[in-house]
Design an enzyme around this catalytic site. Structure first.
Site, PDB file in Angstrom:
ATOM      1  N   GLY A  29      12.119  31.685 -50.636  1.00 29.59           N
ATOM      2  CA  GLY A  29      13.209  31.773 -51.365  1.00 29.59           C
ATOM      3  C   GLY A  29      14.027  33.854 -51.135  1.00 29.59           C
ATOM      4  O   GLY A  29      14.862  33.190 -51.979  1.00 29.59           O
ATOM      5  N   CYS A 238      24.421   0.938 -45.953  1.00 33.53           N
ATOM      6  CA  CYS A 238      25.238   1.494 -44.587  1.00 33.53           C
ATOM      7  C   CYS A 238      25.896   0.345 -44.033  1.00 33.53           C
ATOM      8  O   CYS A 238      24.904  -1.086 -43.650  1.00 33.53           O
ATOM      9  CB  CYS A 238      24.385   1.868 -43.111  1.00 33.53           C
ATOM     10  SG  CYS A 238      24.594   2.310 -41.526  1.00 33.53           S
ATOM     11  N   CYS A 241      23.549  -0.386 -40.010  1.00 30.92           N
ATOM     12  CA  CYS A 241      22.054  -0.484 -39.550  1.00 30.92           C
ATOM     13  C   CYS A 241      21.987  -1.077 -41.158  1.00 30.92           C
ATOM     14  O   CYS A 241      20.688  -1.747 -41.304  1.00 30.92           O
ATOM     15  CB  CYS A 241      21.860   0.624 -39.968  1.00 30.92           C
ATOM     16  SG  CYS A 241      20.979   2.067 -40.744  1.00 30.92           S
ATOM     17  N   CYS A 263      25.707   5.740 -42.255  1.00 27.19           N
ATOM     18  CA  CYS A 263      24.682   6.398 -41.960  1.00 27.19           C
ATOM     19  C   CYS A 263      25.377   8.158 -41.290  1.00 27.19           C
ATOM     20  O   CYS A 263      25.526   8.244 -40.409  1.00 27.19           O
ATOM     21  CB  CYS A 263      23.374   6.547 -41.325  1.00 27.19           C
ATOM     22  SG  CYS A 263      22.139   5.276 -41.525  1.00 27.19           S
ATOM     23  N   CYS A 269      20.216   5.497 -37.908  1.00 30.11           N
ATOM     24  CA  CYS A 269      21.599   4.787 -38.013  1.00 30.11           C
ATOM     25  C   CYS A 269      21.011   4.302 -36.765  1.00 30.11           C
ATOM     26  O   CYS A 269      20.704   2.994 -36.464  1.00 30.11           O
ATOM     27  CB  CYS A 269      22.702   5.281 -38.502  1.00 30.11           C
ATOM     28  SG  CYS A 269      23.587   3.786 -38.824  1.00 30.11           S
TER      29      CYS A 269
END
Lengths: 290, 227, 261
Positions: A29, A238, A241, A263, A269
């Site tokens: 970080g 979606c 899909c 997607c 997808c």
């Protein structure tokens, strides 16, 4: 293959970047400054990510590049070609086949595994920047863990919108220490940051910063007790899909208000459709709508 | 309650050739609880100076000023602040307040400073303002715009809000009409009755005769050398 | 008399300053300044521009490092503290009110966010409670509750200054530094602010160090006064005593230079 050194950068530069990456992994970080090079593309097109990828690539690697989840948009295509030309590495669109994935603003839907490296392109690495313009001051705030200001931003969101309206680049705290900007990924992706088996590297070219999340790092999205963090997405499946659990892009299909949700991860997808999943608007020739 | 011994005072005017002006020497004065002592002497003889020294407003050059257990002549500022908050009240000739503060709160402030609950302090303040004939419609207004007599009465109300064991009164009845003068004199008598030691300057001879147990001429404290 | 004895005998100074010195090269910022500040006390520091009063304040508040001397806060050696500790003190026990509210406020953040920041900085994580406290404090500094989501840039100078005070006092500090808090405000607005400060000092038992060149302000606000000239304290004492019976030549000049209204 061309006359470029492997992966474009010279070996000294790669060593310098690798040192920054190792330091970043050692201090999860923490934003490590590095001497960002001029790259043959404009700032904002992923110069930081490209340098990190170049420093990590080996001839045996398989590279995948996505832009907002898609393998086939300009930015993804040009960076993929760049490494095909300068490194001659194999490329793929399949998430599970890739050893290095460079991404702009998404984490793939397919869970990552040990041994994979996810490289993020970062425009503004400093999460405190919009509230505190002085670099000297933000560095001090990180040093002394003075992160109250980060919550001020979330407070402002709730005060103005009734909820935390920050929907991307949602700030996180890493291993209970550094507050980090996860790059402009949708907050839907934030839960994938934590305890991820892959190495996650973040490169900001213009701002000359590299930071990192080693595998299985604890990453917590900041929130309030009475306004807990929520990973949100459009309330649809979606249309191609039928996936219920993936992050969706809204696509306007005509000028009469017609629209569809698909997607954002195109490879996810495609592979779902190949496996026989069907969405509301799926037709045998999906290229026509996408 | 108040005991002044061998008190002296001089002013040094640094910006006027460092002139040193002795104004007081060898002042002695004792006031018992429940006693009121009036200072006399012509204008400029040092009545106000003595009063201000007891209040801690002027620094003493030598001697002591015991008010209760505190020697004002040597005390730390914070001891004097505590003394003024709890023990020693002062009604000056001028009202000095923060503009905009309502009269009621100006009068209640000494009580609030002692931690009295707001409602109780305001009740006491209202009671005093009533007695001193300040019309209720003026209470929410700042006294800075009041007439001289009204300001004087607000000042008196403020000075009598807390039952100080020692009180300094500088011309408390000046510029008051007969009715209000009577109220003030009654307040002074009440304070004496509850045991307050009072040091006052009264030009009003009738008032002096009525409330003062003794008179002290400050001319006796004037330094001989300067005379 | 017992109450007074209690006040004078049992209370320890909140801030103890001893021989504080700050030089800028050959120039003196402040020299050998010593004083004690007790809980609930308001100390005024006056002097002309360049007298060292602002240098002294910033050394006390830890914005600048003194060259010599000691500062003890509540028995702790401030100059020996780590920066983390000192900055933590700066957003909990201490507060600093700037002359220009723009220096002490986040102009791009709403009034509520400005007041809430210190709470969040010390770990408050409940939005509703933070907002409730912010609302309460806006009320205490006489800013209407419906302005809570407005940015300070939409406020008048006096309101900005009151907002700055709310932002500073929300964590119930014990020691407040103020640098010309009424400077740059209209006289009528100044009066309102002074009244507000007096009330807060009394109700919260704050200790305050206030730097100003306005003698009227210190007369109304400060219990004690320190007069500075050329980096040195030339005189200190009870406020009205210093103003009405000044002992030092410079104080006499300062007091006699004030225009009478």
């Amino acid at each position: 293959m061309s006359d470029y050194n492997f992966a474009y950068l010279d070996e000294q530069t790669k060593r310098m970047i690798r040192r920054a990456i190792l330091k970043g992994i050692a201090v999860p970080g923490y934003q490590v400054p590095f001497a960002s090079r001029e790259m043959p593309m404009p700032y904002g097109w992923g110069t930081g990510g490209v340098q990190v990828t170049a420093a990590c690539l080996t001839p045996d690697d398989t590279l995948k590049v996505i832009d907002q989840g898609a393998d086939d948009t300009t930015n993804a295509v040009s960076i993929r070609r760049f490494f095909q030309r300068t490194a001659g590495v194999a490329t793929t669109e399949a998430t599970e086949e890739a050893t290095i994935i460079q991404t702009r603003h998404r984490i793939p839907e397919t869970p990552l595994t040990e041994g994979q490296i996810l490289v993020y392109q970062v425009p503004i690495p400093e999460p405190l920047r919009f509230l505190e313009p002085r670099e000297t001051e933000t560095r001090k705030m990180h040093e002394l863990e003075e992160y109250g200001l980060m919550h001020v931003k979330l407070y402002e969101d709730i005060a103005r919108h009734g909820q935390i309206a920050t929907s991307y680049a949602y700030p996180v705290k890493v291993e209970g220490r550094y507050v980090m900007d996860p790059s402009p990924i949708p907050k839907f992706d934030n839960p994938k940051l934590t305890a991820n088996p892959a190495i996650q590297l973040f490169g900001a070219g213009r701002e000359q910063r590299i930071y990192a999340l080693p595998p299985y790092t604890e990453v917590v999205s900041l929130d309030f007790d009475d306004h807990p963090f929520q990973a949100s997405k459009a309330a649809h499946d979606c249309d191609l899909c039928g996936a219920k659990d993936s992050y969706l892009d809204e696509v306007i299909t005509d000028d009469a208000g017609g629209r569809m949700f698909v997607c954002s991860d195109t490879e996810y997808c495609t592979s779902r459709r190949a496996a026989g999943h069907k969405g509301r608007l799926w037709a045998p020739e999906p290229e026509g709508v996408a | 309650m108040i005991r002044i011994e061998n008190l002296s005072k001089s002013f040094t005017l640094h910006n006027q050739g460092s002139a040193v002006i002795p104004v007081m020497a060898g002042a002695h004065l004792t006031i018992q609880p429940g006693e009121c002592v009036g200072l006399t002497g012509q204008s400029g003889s040092g009545k106000s100076t003595l009063m201000r020294m007891v209040w801690g407003n002027y620094l003493a050059a030598g001697g002591s000023i015991m008010v209760g257990d505190t020697d004002v002549a040597k005390a730390e500022p914070r001891q004097i602040i505590a003394l003024r908050r709890e023990t020693l009240g002062y009604v000056s000739q001028f009202l000095r307040v923060v503009p905009r503060v309502p009269t009621l709160d100006v009068v209640a402030e000494p009580l609030l400073a002692l931690g009295t609950p707001v409602a109780e302090a305001r009740e006491r303040a209202a009671d005093l303002l009533q007695r001193l004939n300040i019309p209720e419609r003026l209470w929410p207004l700042s006294p800075t715009t009041f007439s001289g007599g009204e300001q004087q009465r607000v000042n008196i109300a403020r000075g009598f809000a807390h039952p100080y064991p020692a009180l300094l009164l500088d011309e408390p009845t000046a510029s008051l009409d007969a009715a209000n003068r009577e109220v003030v004199l009654t307040l002074i008598e009440e304070a004496k009755a509850r045991g307050a030691a009072i040091l006052g300057i009264f030009h009003d001879e009738g008032a002096r005769a009525r409330v003062c147990d003794r008179l002290v001429d400050v001319t006796g404290f004037t330094p001989k050398a300067a005379a | 008399m017992t109450l007074m004895e209690k006040m004078t005998a049992t209370t320890q100074p909140l801030l103890k300053v001893d021989g504080l010195t700050k030089r800028y090269g050959p120039r003196i910022g402040c020299l050998d300044v010593s004083f004690d500040l007790y809980p609930g006390e308001v100390l005024g520091i006056v002097g002309e521009s360049g007298s060292g009063k602002s240098t002294l304040l910033s050394c006390l508040a830890g914005h600048q490092r003194a060259d010599l001397g000691r500062i003890a806060y509540d028995g702790r050696d401030v100059l020996a503290m780590s920066e983390t500790e000192r900055r933590r003190l700066g957003r909990t026990d201490w507060a600093y009110v700037h002359q220009n509210p723009r220096d002490g406020l986040r102009m791009g953040v709403s009034a509520g966010g400005n007041v809430g920041e210190r709470l969040m900085a010390v770990g408050a994580r409940h939005y509703g409670e933070i907002r409730g406290k912010a609302q309460d404090w806006l009320g205490r500094v006489e800013i209407a509750g419906d302005r809570i989501d407005d940015r300070p840039s939409a406020f008048s100078g006096g309101m900005q200054q009151r907002l700055q005070i709310a932002r500073n006092l929300v964590t119930s500090p014990r020691l407040v530094f103020m640098d010309e808090p009424t400077g740059g405000l209209d006289v009528s607005v100044q009066a309102r602010l002074l009244d507000l400060l007096r009330g807060l000092v009394r109700d919260l038992g704050l200790s305050v160090i206030i730097v100003t060149h306005d003698l009227a302000v210190v007369r109304l606000l400060a219990h004690r006064l320190m007069v500075m000239k050329s980096g040195r304290v030339v005189e200190q004492g009870l406020t009205d005593q210093v103003l009405d019976d000044p002992q030092h030549a410079y104080t006499q000049l300062l007091v006699s230079s004030v225009l009478q209204v």
